[in-house]
Design a protein around this motif. Structure first.
Motif, short mmCIF file in Angstrom:
data_model
loop_
_atom_site.label_atom_id
_atom_site.label_comp_id
_atom_site.label_asym_id
_atom_site.label_seq_id
_atom_site.Cartn_x
_atom_site.Cartn_y
_atom_site.Cartn_z
N GLY A 158 42.81 29.70 57.55
CA GLY A 158 41.82 28.63 57.44
C GLY A 158 40.70 28.85 56.45
N PHE A 159 40.27 30.10 56.25
CA PHE A 159 39.04 30.31 55.51
C PHE A 159 39.27 30.78 54.07
CE2 PHE A 159 37.75 31.36 60.01
CZ PHE A 159 37.16 30.13 60.24
N SER A 160 40.44 31.38 53.78
CA SER A 160 40.71 31.84 52.41
C SER A 160 41.11 30.63 51.56
CB SER A 160 41.81 32.89 52.42
OG SER A 160 41.39 34.05 53.09
N ASN A 161 40.12 29.80 51.25
CA ASN A 161 40.41 28.54 50.59
C ASN A 161 40.63 28.72 49.09
OD1 ASN A 161 37.77 28.52 49.34
ND2 ASN A 161 36.96 28.00 51.34
N PHE A 162 41.09 27.64 48.45
CA PHE A 162 41.45 27.74 47.04
C PHE A 162 40.23 27.95 46.15
CE2 PHE A 162 45.19 25.43 48.71
CZ PHE A 162 46.15 26.36 48.33
N ASP A 163 39.06 27.44 46.55
CA ASP A 163 37.85 27.69 45.77
C ASP A 163 37.57 29.19 45.68
OD1 ASP A 163 37.24 25.15 45.07
OD2 ASP A 163 35.76 24.79 46.63
N ARG A 164 37.70 29.86 46.81
CA ARG A 164 37.42 31.29 46.84
C ARG A 164 38.44 32.05 45.99
NH1 ARG A 164 36.84 34.23 52.61
NH2 ARG A 164 35.43 32.47 52.88
N ILE A 165 39.71 31.67 46.12
CA ILE A 165 40.76 32.34 45.34
C ILE A 165 40.52 32.14 43.85
CG2 ILE A 165 43.23 32.34 44.80
CD1 ILE A 165 43.72 31.56 47.74
N ALA A 166 40.25 30.88 43.45
CA ALA A 166 40.05 30.58 42.04
C ALA A 166 38.83 31.31 41.48
CB ALA A 166 39.89 29.07 41.84
N SER A 167 37.77 31.38 42.26
CA SER A 167 36.54 31.98 41.78
C SER A 167 36.63 33.51 41.69
CB SER A 167 35.37 31.58 42.70
OG SER A 167 34.15 32.03 42.18
N LEU A 168 37.26 34.13 42.68
CA LEU A 168 37.32 35.60 42.71
C LEU A 168 38.42 36.16 41.81
CD1 LEU A 168 36.73 36.37 46.51
CD2 LEU A 168 35.08 36.29 44.64
N GLN A 169 39.42 35.34 41.45
CA GLN A 169 40.51 35.75 40.56
C GLN A 169 41.11 37.10 40.96
OE1 GLN A 169 38.35 35.27 36.71
NE2 GLN A 169 39.88 33.73 36.28
N PRO A 170 41.68 37.18 42.15
CA PRO A 170 42.23 38.46 42.63
C PRO A 170 43.49 38.85 41.86
CG PRO A 170 42.87 36.68 44.10
CD PRO A 170 41.92 36.08 43.11
N LYS A 171 43.81 40.13 41.88
CA LYS A 171 45.06 40.63 41.30
C LYS A 171 46.16 40.72 42.36
CE LYS A 171 45.56 41.48 37.66
NZ LYS A 171 45.91 40.56 36.56
N ILE A 172 45.79 40.62 43.64
CA ILE A 172 46.77 40.64 44.72
C ILE A 172 46.44 39.52 45.70
CG2 ILE A 172 47.71 41.94 46.68
CD1 ILE A 172 47.14 44.51 45.14
N LEU A 173 47.44 38.70 46.04
CA LEU A 173 47.30 37.71 47.09
C LEU A 173 48.09 38.20 48.29
CD1 LEU A 173 47.79 34.30 45.22
CD2 LEU A 173 45.65 35.39 45.88
N LYS A 174 47.40 38.37 49.40
CA LYS A 174 48.05 38.89 50.61
C LYS A 174 48.36 37.72 51.54
CE LYS A 174 47.69 42.89 53.64
NZ LYS A 174 46.83 44.01 54.07
N MET A 175 49.65 37.51 51.77
CA MET A 175 50.12 36.35 52.52
C MET A 175 49.90 36.50 54.01
SD MET A 175 51.77 33.42 52.27
CE MET A 175 52.57 33.54 50.68
#
Length: 395
Positions: A158-175
């Motif tokens: 619920g909380f790991s939203n796309f805004d956070r992903i786009a802004s932080l630009q991680p090298k690993i996405l943990k499913m």
């Protein structure tokens, strides 16, 4: 000390345990997620209930978490194991601590124990965050500039939203493990998993699937393009670090099985265009929708049951033919699709160019069909000048 029936463990009973994270690329353990455990004579308990209890003051959470973190980093510094350490950090903790002190305790610990920052993965955990995203991004950037890798934990929750992903630009996405489990039985969740795989690829990030408990789930992780996996299929969190090749033989066997199954699946898909070889290389002229429909009606005599839809488009994206769709009672014809334009589909123009350059057909990546919600691939090939045949194939 107790807070509403939750005992706050004394520091000497709090220990970091380590769950291995494996690379499907090398089939080796490449790192460990550090997880807190309460170790007593009566047994070992997870500290999950402690950290998720809102009645325990945040300073108590922070005290225990930092104690665990220091022990884990100290252990990393003192071992010959060259694996990475995945450290969970709540965004609210990072944000408030830095705003208050101007420091990041994890970086201070890495300096204290002389640990190479490239061996550290900072997992920004799932949590509702009410602070400023731009400020959080700037703070997280301090870890990146120091040399740490940034990961987003529980993608899909619920909380790991796309805004956070786009802004932080991680090298690993943990499913999020729940999506993996649901994807085995539900096409919607399967499509969601594949969308995260595409997102990771577009961002230049690697996909890590956690919660892998069975070989079937491992196969699912392979199908969506996971680079890393983690879960009870390999090991629970333990106090000791394992040799990096502990699971290599098992992974090699599973990847061999996966490769064989994928080759068989692709071969069965490719029999469809092979059956049209004579038709595709024949000489004919398309001057009208009727010509295009006549050609398709000739083609459907030879296609296998995997083909569920056939149509013909011009290179400018406009559909010339009717849609021919397989139904229980036979093939149905829908003339309403004549004149539809498909250049809005992301693959259309690039596929046209590739077919023209390579002079051969193209099989698309898997996607979910808009009409049937089934997993399909589209095979496309050039016909006469400026016209292209498209076949939608069941996976």
């Amino acid at each position: 000390m107790q807070v509403k029936n939750i005992r706050i463990p004394p520091r000497h009973e709090v220990k970091p345990f380590f769950q291995p994270i494996l690379s499907l690329q090398s089939q080796e353990i490449i790192g460990y997620e550090t997880l807190g455990r309460h170790v007593r004579e009566s047994g070992v308990e997870s500290l999950g209930a402690f950290f998720h209890n809102p009645d325990i003051p945040e300073e108590m959470h922070l005290m225990i978490d930092r104690h665990l973190r220091e022990q884990a980093i100290q252990r990393l510094a003192s071992t010959a194991n060259d694996g990475m350490l995945f450290i969970n950090l709540k965004p609210s903790w990072i944000y408030r601590t830095f705003k208050r002190t101007g420091k990041l305790p994890t970086i201070e610990l890495l300096k204290k124990y002389g640990v190479d920052s490239s061996r550290i993965v900072i997992e920004i955990t799932e949590e509702e965050f009410t602070g400023g995203l731009q400020e959080l991004t700037w703070i997280v950037e301090q870890y990146r500039e120091f040399g740490c890798t940034i990961a987003i934990d529980d993608v899909g929750s619920g909380f790991s939203n796309f805004d956070r992903i786009a802004s932080l630009q991680p090298k690993i996405l943990k499913m999020d493990l729940n999506i993996l489990k649901k994807s085995l039985f539900h096409d919607g969740y399967k499509a969601l998993m594949q969308s995260f795989s595409i997102l990771a690829g577009q961002m230049g990030a690697s996909l890590l699937v956690e919660g892998v408990e069975t070989k079937k789930e491992l196969q699912s992780a392979l199908q969506v393009g996971a680079r890393y996996v983690q879960g009870y299929l390999f090991a629970k969190a333990e106090p000791d670090l394992l040799p990096k090749d502990t699971f290599k033989l098992m992974l090699k066997e599973e990847m061999k099985l996966f490769g064989r199954q994928e080759f068989e699946r692709y071969n069965s898909l490719l029999t469809v265009p092979q059956s049209l070889d004579e038709l595709v290389h024949a000489s004919y002229v398309i001057t009208s929708a009727g010509d295009a429909d006549a050609l398709i009606e000739q083609a459907i005599r030879n296609v296998s049951e995997q083909c569920i839809r056939i149509y013909i488009c011009r290179e400018d994206g406009y559909q010339t033919s009717s849609n021919y769709t397989r139904r229980e009672e036979g093939w149905g014809k829908d003339e309403s699709y004549r004149g539809a334009n498909w250049t809005w589909r992301p693959y259309f123009i690039s596929n046209i160019l590739m077919m023209d350059m390579q002079k051969q057909g193209i099989l698309s990546q898997p996607y979910t069909d808009l009409d049937t919600s089934q997993q399909i691939r589209t095979y496309s090939c050039a016909l006469s000048e400026g016209y292209y045949l498209f076949l939608d194939l069941l996976m």
